[in-house]
Design a protein around this motif. Sequence first.
Motif, PDB file in Angstrom:
ATOM      1  N   LYS A   1       0.862  -1.189   0.000  1.00  0.00           N
ATOM      2  CA  LYS A   1       0.000   0.000   0.000  1.00  0.00           C
ATOM      3  C   LYS A   1       0.893   1.232   0.000  1.00  0.00           C
ATOM      4  N   HIS A   2       0.479   2.256  -0.732  1.00  0.00           N
ATOM      5  CA  HIS A   2       1.271   3.482  -0.792  1.00  0.00           C
ATOM      6  C   HIS A   2       0.324   4.668  -0.739  1.00  0.00           C
ATOM      7  N   SER A   3       0.743   5.693  -0.011  1.00  0.00           N
ATOM      8  CA  SER A   3      -0.066   6.917   0.027  1.00  0.00           C
ATOM      9  C   SER A   3       0.711   8.001  -0.710  1.00  0.00           C
ATOM     10  N   THR A   4       0.006   8.866  -1.428  1.00  0.00           N
ATOM     11  CA  THR A   4       0.716   9.934  -2.135  1.00  0.00           C
ATOM     12  C   THR A   4       1.146  11.036  -1.163  1.00  0.00           C
ATOM     13  N   GLY A   5       0.821  10.889   0.104  1.00  0.00           N
ATOM     14  CA  GLY A   5       1.362  11.802   1.129  1.00  0.00           C
ATOM     15  C   GLY A   5       0.350  12.811   1.622  1.00  0.00           C
TER      16      GLY A   5
ATOM     17  N   ILE B   1      15.993  12.089  -8.193  1.00  0.00           N
ATOM     18  CA  ILE B   1      15.133  13.030  -8.930  1.00  0.00           C
ATOM     19  C   ILE B   1      14.077  13.637  -8.013  1.00  0.00           C
ATOM     20  N   TYR B   2      13.596  12.841  -7.050  1.00  0.00           N
ATOM     21  CA  TYR B   2      12.584  13.397  -6.133  1.00  0.00           C
ATOM     22  C   TYR B   2      13.158  14.584  -5.360  1.00  0.00           C
ATOM     23  N   ALA B   3      14.403  14.424  -4.893  1.00  0.00           N
ATOM     24  CA  ALA B   3      15.034  15.504  -4.122  1.00  0.00           C
ATOM     25  C   ALA B   3      15.149  16.765  -4.982  1.00  0.00           C
ATOM     26  N   LEU B   4      15.431  16.575  -6.268  1.00  0.00           N
ATOM     27  CA  LEU B   4      15.540  17.734  -7.170  1.00  0.00           C
ATOM     28  C   LEU B   4      14.156  18.337  -7.446  1.00  0.00           C
ATOM     29  N   ARG B   5      13.158  17.477  -7.650  1.00  0.00           N
ATOM     30  CA  ARG B   5      11.788  17.978  -7.885  1.00  0.00           C
ATOM     31  C   ARG B   5      11.316  18.812  -6.704  1.00  0.00           C
ATOM     32  N   ASP B   6      11.677  18.355  -5.512  1.00  0.00           N
ATOM     33  CA  ASP B   6      11.236  19.015  -4.286  1.00  0.00           C
ATOM     34  C   ASP B   6      11.668  20.479  -4.240  1.00  0.00           C
TER      35      ASP B   6
ATOM     36  N   LEU C   1       5.302  12.349 -13.570  1.00  0.00           N
ATOM     37  CA  LEU C   1       6.456  12.145 -12.683  1.00  0.00           C
ATOM     38  C   LEU C   1       6.044  11.468 -11.373  1.00  0.00           C
ATOM     39  N   ILE C   2       4.872  11.803 -10.859  1.00  0.00           N
ATOM     40  CA  ILE C   2       4.387  11.139  -9.635  1.00  0.00           C
ATOM     41  C   ILE C   2       4.136   9.658  -9.932  1.00  0.00           C
ATOM     42  N   ALA C   3       3.475   9.391 -11.055  1.00  0.00           N
ATOM     43  CA  ALA C   3       3.143   7.993 -11.402  1.00  0.00           C
ATOM     44  C   ALA C   3       4.406   7.156 -11.556  1.00  0.00           C
ATOM     45  N   ALA C   4       5.392   7.676 -12.276  1.00  0.00           N
ATOM     46  CA  ALA C   4       6.638   6.913 -12.480  1.00  0.00           C
ATOM     47  C   ALA C   4       7.345   6.704 -11.147  1.00  0.00           C
ATOM     48  N   SER C   5       7.339   7.730 -10.306  1.00  0.00           N
ATOM     49  CA  SER C   5       8.022   7.656  -9.014  1.00  0.00           C
ATOM     50  C   SER C   5       7.397   6.576  -8.123  1.00  0.00           C
ATOM     51  N   ILE C   6       6.100   6.631  -7.969  1.00  0.00           N
ATOM     52  CA  ILE C   6       5.431   5.673  -7.075  1.00  0.00           C
ATOM     53  C   ILE C   6       5.481   4.257  -7.638  1.00  0.00           C
ATOM     54  N   MET C   7       5.101   4.110  -8.890  1.00  0.00           N
ATOM     55  CA  MET C   7       4.982   2.754  -9.436  1.00  0.00           C
ATOM     56  C   MET C   7       6.333   2.058  -9.566  1.00  0.00           C
ATOM     57  N   SER C   8       7.394   2.830  -9.841  1.00  0.00           N
ATOM     58  CA  SER C   8       8.709   2.173  -9.940  1.00  0.00           C
ATOM     59  C   SER C   8       9.075   1.560  -8.593  1.00  0.00           C
ATOM     60  N   LYS C   9       8.812   2.299  -7.488  1.00  0.00           N
ATOM     61  CA  LYS C   9       9.168   1.770  -6.166  1.00  0.00           C
ATOM     62  C   LYS C   9       8.310   0.550  -5.812  1.00  0.00           C
ATOM     63  N   LYS C  10       7.036   0.629  -6.141  1.00  0.00           N
ATOM     64  CA  LYS C  10       6.141  -0.484  -5.792  1.00  0.00           C
ATOM     65  C   LYS C  10       6.501  -1.738  -6.574  1.00  0.00           C
TER      66      LYS C  10
ATOM     67  N   ALA D   1      -2.444  18.135   0.019  1.00  0.00           N
ATOM     68  CA  ALA D   1      -1.934  17.022  -0.797  1.00  0.00           C
ATOM     69  C   ALA D   1      -1.256  17.555  -2.050  1.00  0.00           C
ATOM     70  N   LEU D   2      -0.501  16.680  -2.726  1.00  0.00           N
ATOM     71  CA  LEU D   2       0.134  17.102  -3.984  1.00  0.00           C
ATOM     72  C   LEU D   2      -0.916  17.281  -5.073  1.00  0.00           C
ATOM     73  N   ILE D   3      -1.934  16.444  -5.034  1.00  0.00           N
ATOM     74  CA  ILE D   3      -2.986  16.498  -6.051  1.00  0.00           C
ATOM     75  C   ILE D   3      -4.120  17.355  -5.486  1.00  0.00           C
TER      76      ILE D   3
HETATM   77  N1  URA Z   1       5.068   9.939  -3.467  1.00  0.00           N
HETATM   78  C1  URA Z   1       6.110   9.424  -4.157  1.00  0.00           C
HETATM   79  O1  URA Z   1       6.695   8.425  -3.772  1.00  0.00           O
HETATM   80  N2  URA Z   1       6.500  10.053  -5.282  1.00  0.00           N
HETATM   81  C2  URA Z   1       5.912  11.167  -5.741  1.00  0.00           C
HETATM   82  O2  URA Z   1       6.319  11.677  -6.765  1.00  0.00           O
HETATM   83  C3  URA Z   1       4.826  11.681  -5.007  1.00  0.00           C
HETATM   84  C4  URA Z   1       4.416  11.047  -3.868  1.00  0.00           C
END
Ligand code: URA
Length: 407
Positions: free
Chosen positions: A80-84, A163-168, A178-187, A205-207
């Motif tokens: 399970k993952h939350s977008t934060g 890349i997340y640190a740079l996006r931040d 970019l959010i989709a690639a970030s989350i799904m790659s980790k999962k 939230a981000l969204i």
């Molecule tokens: N959570 C992540 O892991 N990546 C994002 O880009 C946004 C929320």
Amino acid sequence: MIVDIITKKKEGKILSRQELEYFFNGYLNGEIEDYQMSSLLMAICLKGMADKEIFELTDIYIKSGEILDFSKVEGVKVDKHSTGGVGDKTTLIIAPIVASLGIPVVKMSGRGLGFTGGTIDKIESIEGFQTNRSMGAIKEQVKEIGISLSSQTSKLAPMDKKIYALRDVTGTVESIPLIAASIMSKKIASGADKILIDIKVGKGALIKNQKDAKKLKDLMTRIGNHYGREVRCIISDMNMPLGSCIGNALEVLEAIDILKGKEKGDLLNLCMDLASEMVSMSKNIGKKKAVKLVKEAIVSKKAYYKFLELVKYQNGDISSLKVSDKKIEVKSSKSGVVKSINALKFGELSVRLGAGRQHEDDKVNHEVGIKLNKLVGDKVKVGDTLCTLFVKKEDDFSKIEAYYTLA
Ligand code: URA
């Protein structure tokens, strides 16, 4: 070549796999500079990406690191993952619920980012709790007690981390591709069989709106399916903080109260929803049946005991949990009914108190935070306490009343 690729994206054209690999792998190796990657990320943010590019980018992220294999751990593993969000302690609640129902939970979580908190910072409020675990230790633990909670290894999708640190810091966090690639790659790299995503929408939230949440949901589902994983998404509100506590130890204590069946409200409802989706996916049963199992896990305290077992196994001392004894009560100068509570403002306040980081290498303070004494719909009289701040040092807290809107 570098400038040609940036220009191509700036003109809204589709980048090939070769161009994406050249640019992103080059960045990870240090051959492409921050300012060049920032420029490409901003072009992606403004012009978007075609599905094909997003799939390729996710794949490049996945292959930048280790791909974990939990196939030897018996049972269907659902991650399970939350977008934060702000006050989001759902992992601490649903992981033991699901594990207490015999479903293996191999949870890898992150630390807080910006105004949003992270599960690892929260659980480390329990003294001694070890979050840095080897793959061998995790597998052994899941075999023995059915649950493990550890920090994401730096070997998992390292390109996303960089890349997340740079996006931040470049205003490029809120890009759906970019959010989709970030989350799904980790999962996908973390080896889950099935994936549940909690997409947070709203001020904290981000969204920010439902339309973007649906776009992200579609996209992540398609990416997961491409890798043969079932993906379900829940879209949940993040205009107000989740539950009534924000801050590390405070949130763990609130999670424990939910597991003991003592708390009700938005947090319990969301946890029920998420946990039953996970149970439904893992056991391949309908949602209604899954809800019944989840309720039983809470009422019987099976989930609570599973949480205690997890803490003990990872060397945590549950009796060590404490919050700061320096408290400030924020009083209301008006009367009315609470109409809204600004999640973003409270998230930022928790970082200011020390519960989150202002810089990447800051240490978080586990004892500080906020307890919301009044929630949406509550009646307020002049002089009532709206919220209580648990602080370590004096500051100007005069503006906090305005984070509440009364009607
Ligand atoms: N959570 C992540 O892991 N990546 C994002 O880009 C946004 C929320």
